[in-house]
Design an enzyme around this catalytic site. Structure first.
Site, PDB file in Angstrom:
ATOM      1  N   ALA A 172      -1.256  -5.575   8.179  1.00  0.00           N
ATOM      2  CA  ALA A 172      -1.389  -6.673   7.404  1.00  0.00           C
ATOM      3  C   ALA A 172      -2.681  -7.164   6.856  1.00  0.00           C
ATOM      4  CB  ALA A 172      -0.789  -7.967   8.075  1.00  0.00           C
ATOM      5  N   SER A 202      -4.367  -5.452   4.436  1.00  0.00           N
ATOM      6  CA  SER A 202      -4.665  -5.202   3.052  1.00  0.00           C
ATOM      7  C   SER A 202      -3.271  -4.673   2.648  1.00  0.00           C
ATOM      8  CB  SER A 202      -5.833  -3.986   3.166  1.00  0.00           C
ATOM      9  OG  SER A 202      -5.310  -2.937   3.906  1.00  0.00           O
ATOM     10  N   GLY A 203      -3.273  -4.087   1.406  1.00  0.00           N
ATOM     11  CA  GLY A 203      -2.014  -3.516   0.739  1.00  0.00           C
ATOM     12  C   GLY A 203      -0.752  -4.234   0.901  1.00  0.00           C
ATOM     13  N   GLY A 253       0.936  -5.001   3.558  1.00  0.00           N
ATOM     14  CA  GLY A 253       1.128  -6.182   4.553  1.00  0.00           C
ATOM     15  C   GLY A 253       0.553  -7.322   4.174  1.00  0.00           C
ATOM     16  N   THR A 300       2.991  -5.907  10.908  1.00  0.00           N
ATOM     17  CA  THR A 300       1.705  -4.777  11.346  1.00  0.00           C
ATOM     18  C   THR A 300       1.266  -4.474  10.154  1.00  0.00           C
ATOM     19  OG1 THR A 300       3.143  -2.840  11.370  1.00  0.00           O
ATOM     20  CG2 THR A 300       3.166  -4.332  13.287  1.00  0.00           C
ATOM     21  N   TYR A 338       1.143  13.838   8.668  1.00  0.00           N
ATOM     22  CA  TYR A 338       1.820  12.656   8.165  1.00  0.00           C
ATOM     23  C   TYR A 338       3.381  12.543   8.248  1.00  0.00           C
ATOM     24  CZ  TYR A 338       3.014   9.215   4.737  1.00  0.00           C
ATOM     25  OH  TYR A 338       3.547   7.870   4.233  1.00  0.00           O
TER      26      TYR A 338
END
Length: 281
Positions: free
Chosen positions: A36, A38-39, A41, A34, A182
């Protein structure tokens, strides 16, 4: 992988990845990732693309998913993409229907990498008319992964599968100001998995929690102060996740976290005394 600065090299030690073991472990398996587009993932998807497996990747940004699909064409992995905002329960239901109807055994999930998430840094007094700060954060960081995992537990049980939760060191540190939404949401999923881990283990399902420090992803870009702070590269994190797929270790956390936990306790205590309006009893 982007070269680390000196301090980062000391904080984030290299991760050796045995690609032969990884290939043996994942060949023919189905892996859900999940967040996915960018970054972390995205880097994980690219890291696994040369293995004969099924990669099911989901994220909000359709164009970026399509680009990943295009770039990975011809690789060994079968890549299935799906656009969904997992904060939305209806879109989650649609995604789960898609997931369960995938062809050629791809729908029988072996590994879930719960990576999608939302970070927010805001004073509680700046959220008085922003209740959605909390509902949105809980929706993606807690309710979405719980919903998805509940739907996939029969597959994971049948396949003796693995759940990999991409968590944060904040879940193991004393609470800090400005991160109530958060930290509460990430801690909620962490506690849910820790509570369920005994039942999951008895069912043959491994749980791995990866507690990460700051990672240089698009999620941290709105906070300008993070630009100069030490941060892990997403590619490094992807290697850590890959390694956990064959070691099956219960957790990953930075070597220095024990010192960070001690410091956070004292920092939190002193801040409560010296913050404007605070007082000691």
């Amino acid at each position: 992988m982007k070269k680390y600065r000196l301090l980062e090299s000391c904080l984030f030690l290299p991760t050796y990845l045995n690609k032969r073991k990884l290939n043996r472990q994942l060949e023919g398996k189905s892996i859900l990732i999940t967040g996915a587009s960018s970054g972390i993932g995205k880097e994980l998807t690219y890291e696994l693309a040369d293995i004969s497996c099924n990669l099911i990747v989901v994220a909000r940004r359709r164009d970026m998913l399509a680009q990943i699909k295009k770039e990975l064409k011809g690789k060994k992995a079968n890549v299935y993409i799906f656009q969904a905002d997992l904060r939305n329960e209806g879109e989650r239901e649609t995604f789960l229907t898609f997931l369960h109807e995938l062809p050629n055994g791809a729908n029988s999930i072996d590994i879930v990498v719960s990576n999608a998430g939302l970070s927010i840094r805001r004073s509680i007094f700046h959220s008085l008319d922003r209740y959605h700060d909390f509902t949105r954060t809980m929706a993606i960081n807690y309710f979405a992964p719980v919903h998805i995992l509940l739907s996939l537990l029969p597959h994971l049980k049948k396949n003796c599968g693995q759940i990999i939760n991409i968590s944060t060191v904040n879940a193991l540190l004393a609470p800090v100001p400005d991160f109530a939404a958060y930290q509460a949401s990430k801690s909620a999923l962490d506690m849910w998995l820790r509570s369920a881990s005994t039942e999951l283990k008895e069912a043959g399902i491994n749980v791995t929690s990866i507690y990460l420090p700051l990672v240089r992803t698009p999620m941290i870009e709105p906070t300008t102060a993070y630009g100069k702070m030490p941060a892990m590269s997403p590619k490094h994190v992807a290697r850590i996740i890959c390694k956990s797929m064959y070691t099956k270790k219960k957790r990953y956390k930075p070597w220095w976290l024990i010192f960070g936990q001690v410091v956070s306790i004292f920092t939190n205590s002193f801040s409560s005394v010296f913050t404007k309006g605070g007082k000691s009893e």
